[in-house]
Design a protein around this motif. Sequence first.
Motif, PDB file in Angstrom:
ATOM      1  N   VAL A 111      51.867  37.109  47.465  1.00  9.46           N
ATOM      2  CA  VAL A 111      52.905  38.190  46.705  1.00  9.46           C
ATOM      3  C   VAL A 111      52.354  39.633  46.513  1.00  9.46           C
ATOM      4  O   VAL A 111      52.970  40.428  46.188  1.00  9.46           O
ATOM      5  N   SER A 140      55.239  42.313  46.572  1.00 12.71           N
ATOM      6  CA  SER A 140      56.698  41.565  46.860  1.00 12.71           C
ATOM      7  C   SER A 140      57.516  42.050  45.486  1.00 12.71           C
ATOM      8  O   SER A 140      56.988  42.147  44.451  1.00 12.71           O
ATOM      9  N   ARG A 142      60.045  40.829  44.451  1.00 10.59           N
ATOM     10  CA  ARG A 142      60.500  39.388  43.863  1.00 10.59           C
ATOM     11  C   ARG A 142      59.361  38.971  43.096  1.00 10.59           C
ATOM     12  O   ARG A 142      59.923  38.084  42.101  1.00 10.59           O
ATOM     13  N   ALA A 143      58.149  39.494  43.241  1.00  9.28           N
ATOM     14  CA  ALA A 143      57.100  39.050  42.244  1.00  9.28           C
ATOM     15  C   ALA A 143      56.574  39.879  41.182  1.00  9.28           C
ATOM     16  O   ALA A 143      56.133  39.630  40.288  1.00  9.28           O
ATOM     17  N   ASP A 145      57.609  43.885  39.143  1.00 12.68           N
ATOM     18  CA  ASP A 145      58.528  44.994  38.881  1.00 12.68           C
ATOM     19  C   ASP A 145      57.205  46.106  38.776  1.00 12.68           C
ATOM     20  O   ASP A 145      56.644  46.170  37.983  1.00 12.68           O
ATOM     21  N   ARG A 150      56.713  39.782  37.268  1.00  8.65           N
ATOM     22  CA  ARG A 150      57.797  39.253  36.980  1.00  8.65           C
ATOM     23  C   ARG A 150      57.590  38.109  36.112  1.00  8.65           C
ATOM     24  O   ARG A 150      56.540  37.152  36.484  1.00  8.65           O
TER      25      ARG A 150
END
Length: 174
Positions: A111, A140, A142-143, A145, A150
Amino acid sequence: MPARPYRLLYPLRTYLVASGSYPEEYNVMTADWVTVVSSQPFYVAVSIAPERYTYRLVKKHGEFVIAVPGWDLLGEVWLAGSLSGPAKLRELRLTFERGRRVKAPVIREAVANLECRVLESKLYGDHELFIGEVVYTHHSPRAYDDFTPRPDLKVILHLSGNMFLSNETVVTSV
């Protein structure tokens, strides 16, 4: 002193440390003993035993990558820490790519990857502490912000031996 008093500090986050020069000569190992040393400039430290193959590659090339695995990589983290030497690379289901600023590989499935150049190192007892300047980061969306994990990011926490935990609870305020 008991045989393993350092375990009083566990559970600890578990990382992958990649080293060497990709694709010619490289390796990856599992490491719990990783920490931030400075935020500005961004320095990190990793403690590696001299008998490890990764140790020899970090000494030779002066670079390493700290890869942050998510919970989905627990099996690969276990293998990277249980098997020794470059032969284990054939067993791992990880994708290695050359770093942007270092020759050591980053791990696509992680990540986050922190590319580091060794500033200095010193042997303390049975491990050498490598201080690295982080020269490039990948993460990432997705992992994270921006650079904040996250709430749904499940990381690997090493409890002891072959026992691992995940962060299931998020504290939003204290």
